[in-house]
Write an enzyme that holds these catalytic residues in place. Structure first.
Site, mmCIF file in Angstrom:
data_model
loop_
_atom_site.group_PDB
_atom_site.id
_atom_site.type_symbol
_atom_site.label_atom_id
_atom_site.label_comp_id
_atom_site.label_asym_id
_atom_site.label_seq_id
_atom_site.Cartn_x
_atom_site.Cartn_y
_atom_site.Cartn_z
ATOM 1 N N LYS A 78 -23.798 16.739 69.477
ATOM 2 C CA LYS A 78 -24.592 17.094 70.660
ATOM 3 C C LYS A 78 -25.902 17.748 70.227
ATOM 4 C CE LYS A 78 -24.099 19.562 75.101
ATOM 5 N NZ LYS A 78 -23.193 20.375 75.939
ATOM 6 N N SER A 153 -22.296 18.743 80.555
ATOM 7 C CA SER A 153 -23.560 18.401 79.955
ATOM 8 C C SER A 153 -23.451 17.572 78.666
ATOM 9 C CB SER A 153 -24.340 19.677 79.640
ATOM 10 O OG SER A 153 -23.645 20.469 78.706
ATOM 11 N N SER A 177 -18.413 21.545 80.130
ATOM 12 C CA SER A 177 -19.283 20.495 79.574
ATOM 13 C C SER A 177 -18.674 19.611 78.494
ATOM 14 C CB SER A 177 -20.555 21.116 79.025
ATOM 15 O OG SER A 177 -21.468 21.272 80.063
HETATM 16 N N1 GLN Z 1 -21.903 22.180 84.541
HETATM 17 C C1 GLN Z 1 -21.860 23.574 84.223
HETATM 18 C C2 GLN Z 1 -23.244 24.153 84.321
HETATM 19 O O1 GLN Z 1 -24.089 23.483 84.763
HETATM 20 C C3 GLN Z 1 -21.281 23.774 82.858
HETATM 21 C C4 GLN Z 1 -22.211 23.399 81.804
HETATM 22 C C5 GLN Z 1 -21.637 23.621 80.435
HETATM 23 O O2 GLN Z 1 -20.442 23.763 80.256
HETATM 24 N N2 GLN Z 1 -22.520 23.695 79.470
HETATM 25 O O3 GLN Z 1 -23.477 25.272 84.002
#
Ligand code: GLN
Length: 485
Positions: A78, A153, A177
């Protein structure tokens, strides 16, 4: 043979026996990438030359008999994990052109294990989002249906694994994410216990929640990767020295007598009917294997999303204060003076969702509101953690859906941030409590869209998660399905 379709454990067996070379896997993968990447856009950066270089080294290591099981296996990373000499953008314009001078600890460990890097994967800018639509660079598509999002994400990592554009990948999980994109793409995603994996070199979003973990084609690969990346790191004061078992040893013994808790707060009206059916069927399968089902309650679940979006944005507003255009990344070309340079660089460099979060977080931390929001959210976080502590007195794991719906359509939620935030309703509490959780494929909804089952466990008890997940995987075929891309 289509080597790109295989798993870490399958390939490492073949490498060891001398049936194939790492170079052959890299060949097969980049051929695949050339064929599908135009449709999927999983990667931010491809590191083809590096991959061949690493494969060559791996092949001579294997010949000399000094290889481990990850030697010669291609992994995608990532783009918020620092890689020395390889551009790392967090899919943000503000980090444009940044080439880190050092490796994250997980990268050092993968390198020491002989892994090969295929590239850096697309993500929501600074990991803020649930669909990878917040990337400043590319729109990643779900390999099961390219009109849909891959989740986020870590959407690029999950899509790359699902489309066989890498053998396995690393993601990061602050509120879901790793698990939610894994669910959307029909692969396995593990968020380890907070403190299990070093965060050194992971670009910080919300430091008290962030955790790196594997996204893989099956449970065995997940355990294999955790073996490598987990364990104490003196460079991260929040990493813990809890003993690291061999997680692939967790699978033995079956799941007879394992107590699985089903929290009533997660099975509410309005839940997607296909998700509910798949999860219920999965629970029956686990019961058939000897697990004991118990109804439990996690009474503060309703407050999780609200408390997360105060704490995560507060931490983000502080963590992202460092991007000012002065020393690295993007700098505005239109500055009148130094102060103006800071302002315009941030104005032009950050995307709308990141700005929204910086504003929300700064507000929550400001004098007069700190007690009402930040402190209150911390108190709620404690209550949520205590809910789990209490539950784990009577059960060994907790089972829920990973996400309330299968992958939604691109653009469906971009105009409504609150709707987007609700994609994490089932994953966020786990980060607030710091416990580990794994998402595994457990069925398909209409339109051939994968559905994920989330198994959460006690702090540092990834072993029980793996044992259950493995037993489930052995008696189902979901993980073997691949998108027809
Ligand atoms: N979707 C969640 C957010 O927008 C979690 C994102 C993540 O785990 N990095 O914060």
């Amino acid at each position: 043979m289509d080597l790109h379709r295989l798993t870490i454990h399958e390939l490492s067996g073949m490498l060891k026996k001398g049936e194939i070379r790492s170079r052959d896997i890299v060949d097969s993968l980049f051929k695949r990438i050339d064929h599908t990447e135009g449709k999927i856009a999983a990667y931010m950066t491809l590191t083809r030359d590096l991959a061949y270089e690493q494969a060559e080294k791996a092949d001579s290591l294997i010949k000399s008999g000094k290889a481990g099981y990850l030697t010669g296996i291609p992994i995608a990373i990532k783009d918020n994990i620092c890689t020395k000499g390889i551009r790392t953008t967090c899919s943000s314009k503000i980090l444009e052109g940044l080439v880190p001078p050092y490796d994250a600890t997980v990268i050092t460990r993968l390198k020491d294990a002989g892994a090969v890097f295929t590239g850096k994967t697309n993500m929501d800018e600074f990991a803020m989002g649930s669909s990878t639509e917040n990337s400043a660079y590319a729109l990643t598509k779900n390999p099961w249906d390219t009109e849909r999002i891959p989740g986020g994400s870590s959407g690029g990592s999950a899509a790359a694994v699902s489309a066989d554009e890498c053998i396995a990948a690393l993601g990061s999980d602050t509120g879901g994410s790793i698990r939610q994109p894994a669910a959307c793409c029909g692969v396995v995603g593990l968020k380890p216990t907070y403190g299990r994996v070093s965060r050194y070199g992971l670009v910080a979003f919300a430091s008290s929640l962030d955790q790196i973990g594997p996204i893989t084609k099956d449970v065995t690969d997940s355990a294999m990767l955790l073996n490598i990346i987990g364990g104490h790191d003196p460079l991260d004061s929040t990493s813990v020295g809890t003993p690291m078992p061999d997680f692939t040893g967790s699978f033995e013994g079956g799941i007879k007598g394992v107590r699985i808790g089903i929290p009533k707060e997660y099975f509410i009206e309005g839940m997607d009917i296909e998700v509910e059916r798949s999860v219920m069927d999965s629970i029956s399968i686990l019961e058939g294997l000897g697990a004991i089902k118990k109804d439990i309650s996690l009474p503060h679940t309703d407050y999780a999303v609200a408390s997360y979006y105060i704490l995560a944005t507060a931490e983000a507003s502080s963590n992202l204060a460092r991007y000012d255009g002065a020393r690295y990344g993007f700098r505005t070309k239109n500055a009148k003076d130094l102060f103006d340079m800071y302002i315009r660089s941030r104005q032009e460099g950050f995307g709308p969702e990141v700005k929204r979060r910086i504003m929300l977080g700064t507000y929550a931390l400001s004098a007069g509101y700190y007690d009402a929001y930040y402190r209150k959210a911390q108190q709620v976080r404690r209550l949520i953690k205590e809910d789990f502590d209490r539950a784990f007195e009577s059960v060994d794991v907790i089972i829920t859906p990973t996400a309330p719906t299968p992958a939604f359509k691109t653009g469906e939620k971009t105009q409504d941030p609150l709707k987007m935030y609700l994609s994490d309703i089932f994953t966020i509490s786990v980060n607030l409590a710091g416990i580990p959780a794994i998402s595994i494929p457990c069925g398909f909804g209409s339109g051939d869209l994968p559905i994920g089952l989330q198994i959460s466990g006690r702090h540092f008890d990834e072993e029980t998660l793996f044992r259950l997940a493995y037993a489930f995987e052995q008696s189902t075929e979901w993980h073997k399905r691949r998108p027809a891309i």
